[in-house]
Design an enzyme around this catalytic site. Structure first.
Site, mmCIF file in Angstrom:
data_model
loop_
_atom_site.group_PDB
_atom_site.id
_atom_site.type_symbol
_atom_site.label_atom_id
_atom_site.label_comp_id
_atom_site.label_asym_id
_atom_site.label_seq_id
_atom_site.Cartn_x
_atom_site.Cartn_y
_atom_site.Cartn_z
ATOM 1 N N GLU A 148 0.845 -1.201 0.000
ATOM 2 C CA GLU A 148 0.000 0.000 0.000
ATOM 3 C C GLU A 148 0.879 1.250 0.000
ATOM 4 O OE1 GLU A 148 -0.285 2.242 2.631
ATOM 5 O OE2 GLU A 148 0.942 1.203 4.112
ATOM 6 N N ASN A 204 9.599 4.474 1.048
ATOM 7 C CA ASN A 204 9.486 5.162 2.332
ATOM 8 C C ASN A 204 10.843 5.615 2.858
ATOM 9 O OD1 ASN A 204 6.737 5.138 2.451
ATOM 10 N ND2 ASN A 204 6.566 3.476 3.917
ATOM 11 N N GLY A 253 7.855 10.841 11.628
ATOM 12 C CA GLY A 253 7.311 9.799 12.499
ATOM 13 C C GLY A 253 6.157 9.104 11.831
ATOM 14 N N CYS A 256 4.723 4.470 9.531
ATOM 15 C CA CYS A 256 5.452 3.831 8.428
ATOM 16 C C CYS A 256 6.953 4.108 8.418
ATOM 17 C CB CYS A 256 4.844 4.259 7.088
ATOM 18 S SG CYS A 256 3.168 3.651 6.811
ATOM 19 N N LYS A 317 1.286 14.439 12.183
ATOM 20 C CA LYS A 317 1.101 15.407 11.111
ATOM 21 C C LYS A 317 -0.325 15.934 11.201
ATOM 22 C CE LYS A 317 -0.526 12.473 7.302
ATOM 23 N NZ LYS A 317 -0.340 12.152 5.875
#
Length: 432
Positions: A148, A204, A253, A256, A317
């Protein structure tokens, strides 16, 4: 392609988004979660997750009877495709804990019809898909990697408008079935399971490197009198670099980037390959709390041990209530160890895990002005746009000697200067 009988394991951000979006496309969908209380809430139309668009799609799926939730795996016995969307948290050595994946596969192995397809959306180490395929070969079940790429607070949009759908499989028929449920318009990248698994971690980790590099540049800008906003504006105008993930902040942070960078380093160690860029990015990220504490220590009139610090923003966030691996909480915990009294406010305070706030030494209040009253410092840690609209002259009246440390460069320096408050921007000539 509609009418494919879909199962989803796990009703977290990824699983619930997958379930409601596939049900919207006409696929009869059953989502199984081990938490019976969560299942009950979802069947009543209560999403529990703070995600734009989710309540509407959940209600539509339930009303159309294309979507239902269960705590019983046997409700998946007739499924054609089952998406596995369970957590794979970090172990102490950085490796991914696959116990939830293994438990789900064990339940499904003797339950699903032969030739059904298991779709791994959980982020798993390289080789997991092929290992499971070998293990399940006697059952006739097939396994496909389908990582994903959903952003919290944009998960529904990202699922409905993907920039890529990655399908890692050796079995063409299984891969085509997975591609079909996404629809013909979805940009699909076919590859081996190993490539698909690594692509998720690599993506990522690259974002983490980019953010950490920007934070290092911000520190350099403050040291030499440059402005990080100007520097990154120039960088982002280069199409080879792009403008995304070039904003400085308190560190990265969430659910993920921390675990995926750790897992990628662990994979590298197993393969005898060092990834110093990723290791350095993690070191830079880990240094951000100390950088902020040090800045406050040298700029406040009151020693930290006796200071009152107001923190604006607690989630990792804006746009979510998620505080998992939130840099805001990490920074608050670091401040708490100095003896500072920390009062925190967040627009999503009612949805935030209060126990996590207490562990970070935060006294949470539901009013930003109450948080900032009589503060020696006001620290902006999350980029909630609401903070720009606060009555900063009023805050200045209540806390005239406060230092405003804006880790996100969210506020207007000129407006803050007019109030008499000391403003410190991240990577600015007069900042830190």
């Amino acid at each position: 392609m509609t009418g494919v009988r879909v199962g989803v394991i796990g009703a977290g951000y990824v699983g619930l988004t997958t379930a409601v979006c596939l049900a919207e496309r006409g696929h009869p969908t059953v989502c199984v979660d081990v938490d019976a209380g969560r299942v009950e809430h979802l069947n009543r139309g209560t999403p529990l997750l703070d995600e734009p668009g989710l309540p509407l799609l959940l209600r539509q799926g339930l009303d159309a009877q294309t979507l239902r939730f269960s705590a019983d795996y046997t409700d998946l016995a007739d499924r054609d495709l089952v998406f596995i969307c369970v957590p794979t948290p970090s172990r102490f050595d950085g490796s991914a804990d696959l116990s939830a994946v293994e438990a789900a596969v064990a339940e499904l192995a003797s339950l699903l019809p032969s030739a059904a397809v298991l779709v791994l959306k959980s982020t798993v180490p390289v080789g997991t898909t092929r290992w499971l395929a070998r293990r399940l070969k006697p059952t006739g079940l097939r396994v496909v990697s389908n990582p994903e790429f959903l952003r919290e607070s944009h998960a529904i949009y990202d699922f409905q408008h993907p920039d890529r759908v990655v399908i890692g499989a050796d079995d063409d028929a299984a891969a085509e079935m997975v591609a079909a449920v996404y629809g013909a318009s979805a940009p699909t990248l076919r590859m081996s399971p190993e490539s698909a698994e690594l692509a998720k971690y690599a993506s990522n980790a690259f974002l983490a490197v980019k953010i950490s590099y920007t934070n290092s540049l911000a520190r350099l800008c403050a040291g030499v009198g440059a402005d990080i906003g100007d520097v990154t504006r120039c960088m982002g105008a280069d199409v080879r670099i792009g403008q995304h993930f070039l904003q400085p902040g308190p560190g990265w942070g969430g659910s993920c980037l921390p675990k995926d960078t750790a897992a990628l380093l662990h994979t590298g160690r197993l393969a005898g390959v060092e990834l110093p860029e990723v290791e350095s990015a993690r070191c830079t990220n880990a240094a951000q709390p100390a950088r902020i504490v040090s800045t406050l220590s040298r700029t406040m009139a009151t020693p930290l041990a006796h200071a009152r610090v107001a923190v604006l923003g607690l989630t990792f966030k804006a746009g979510t209530s998620d505080v998992r691996d939130s840099p805001a909480l990490t920074i608050c915990a670091e401040l708490g160890r100095t003896g500072a009294q920390i009062t925190g406010y967040d627009p999503r305070l009612e949805q935030i895990d209060q126990a996590a706030l207490r562990r970070a030494s935060i006294v949470a209040v539901d009013d930003p002005y109450l948080a900032a009253k009589d503060a020696d410092a006001v620290v902006v840690l999350t980029e909630w746009p609401e903070f720009c609209d606060l009555n900063w002259p009023l805050i200045a009246e209540q806390s005239p000697a406060a230092v405003v440390l804006d880790t996100r460069n969210l506020l207007d320096p000129a407006s803050l200067a007019d109030t008499g408050l000391t403003y410190l921007g991240n990577g600015m000539p007069s900042g830190y």
